[in-house]
Design a protein around this motif. Structure first.
Motif, mmCIF file in Angstrom:
data_model
loop_
_atom_site.group_PDB
_atom_site.id
_atom_site.type_symbol
_atom_site.label_atom_id
_atom_site.label_comp_id
_atom_site.label_asym_id
_atom_site.label_seq_id
_atom_site.Cartn_x
_atom_site.Cartn_y
_atom_site.Cartn_z
ATOM 1 N N GLY B 16 4.194 3.164 -1.755
ATOM 2 C CA GLY B 16 5.260 3.874 -2.443
ATOM 3 C C GLY B 16 5.374 5.334 -2.054
ATOM 4 O O GLY B 16 6.433 5.956 -2.246
ATOM 5 N N SER B 18 5.393 8.606 0.664
ATOM 6 C CA SER B 18 6.009 8.847 1.967
ATOM 7 C C SER B 18 4.938 9.185 3.002
ATOM 8 O O SER B 18 3.861 9.680 2.656
ATOM 9 C CB SER B 18 7.004 10.004 1.876
ATOM 10 N N ARG B 61 14.285 2.670 5.608
ATOM 11 C CA ARG B 61 13.214 3.527 5.086
ATOM 12 C C ARG B 61 12.626 4.467 6.131
ATOM 13 O O ARG B 61 11.735 5.259 5.819
ATOM 14 C CB ARG B 61 12.103 2.649 4.503
ATOM 15 N N THR B 78 9.621 6.390 4.138
ATOM 16 C CA THR B 78 9.652 6.516 2.678
ATOM 17 C C THR B 78 9.287 5.181 2.031
ATOM 18 O O THR B 78 9.368 4.123 2.652
ATOM 19 C CB THR B 78 11.034 6.955 2.194
ATOM 20 N N GLU B 79 8.853 5.278 0.779
ATOM 21 C CA GLU B 79 8.512 4.076 -0.001
ATOM 22 C C GLU B 79 7.635 3.126 0.818
ATOM 23 O O GLU B 79 7.950 1.942 0.989
ATOM 24 C CB GLU B 79 9.794 3.363 -0.452
#
Lengths: 114, 112
Positions: B16, B18, B61, B78-79
């Motif tokens: 979750g 970065s 992402r 990200t994520e």
């Protein structure tokens, strides 16, 4: 993108022997490249294999140690000759894409020399 | 010739979060900057690239940024998910060459 296969996927060899690695591409390509990836290291170009001409070797790599064949536009082989433990690496073949400079890699051959 | 530096060599994040990987290059003639992901037992796979006429590029992402003045480019994920765990390589090449110069790689570990 080209689909590239390599044989063998892995091998364990004895010091002083030789291994030939095969690279097959599912379409005709002008240029094929051979890379070495030593454990935990980046990719180092060994040579460029062009069909119908001698391979071009990078500094530090010689034909006697890494002979290359390129019999047609979809196939190439790399031989690792007179192997020593220092030759233990992943060997990768690649081809350039149609757009710009992208490279497409085979799955690699993991070589261990005892 | 071109020299590409990549940092960090290892990056550990929680799922979750970065992740950012940074690279610098030395040759101002370089104009193509790909990123490769190498999963265990597989060859490197191109995941995103950026050309010198673009400052940023995004694909779901992942995103890449390029600063030509400073000669550096970055990969942003990200994520993060556990399946993002792999070794990531940056590379740089110029228009006249099919042969990129690779960074030394970043081992990304995403903890579930």
């Amino acid at each position: 993108s080209a689909v590239i296969s390599q044989k063998p996927s892995r091998d364990i060899c004895q010091r002083g022997t030789s291994l030939t690695i095969q690279c097959q591409v599912d379409s005709q390509v002008t240029m094929m490249f051979w890379y070495r990836q030593q454990p935990g290291q980046s990719l180092t170009l060994i040579a460029t294999a062009n069909q119908g001409s001698e391979a071009t070797y990078e500094s530090g790599f010689v034909i006697d140690k890494f002979p290359i064949s390129r019999p047609n536009l979809t196939f190439s082989t790399l031989t690792v000759s007179n192997m020593s433990p220092e030759d233990s690496s992943i060997y990768l073949c690649s081809t350039p894409g149609q757009l710009y400079n992208e490279q497409f890699f085979g799955p690699g051959t993991r070589l261990t020399v005892l | 010739g071109e020299n590409v530096e990549q940092h960090p060599s290892t990056l550990s994040v929680q799922e979750g979060d970065s992740a950012v990987i940074k690279c610098t290059y030395s040759d101002s003639a370089s104009n193509y900057f790909p990123w490769y992901k190498q999963e265990l037992g597989k060859g490197p796979q191109l995941i995103i690239d950026i050309r010198s006429n673009v400052g940023e590029k995004k694909d779901q992402r992942i995103a890449v940024t390029l600063n030509k003045t400073a000669k550096h480019f970055s990969l942003h994920i990200t994520e993060t998910q556990p399946e993002d765990s792999a070794v990531y390589f940056c590379a740089a090449s110029s228009g006249g060459s099919y042969i990129p110069t690779f960074g030394r790689g970043t081992s990304l570990i995403v903890h579930p």
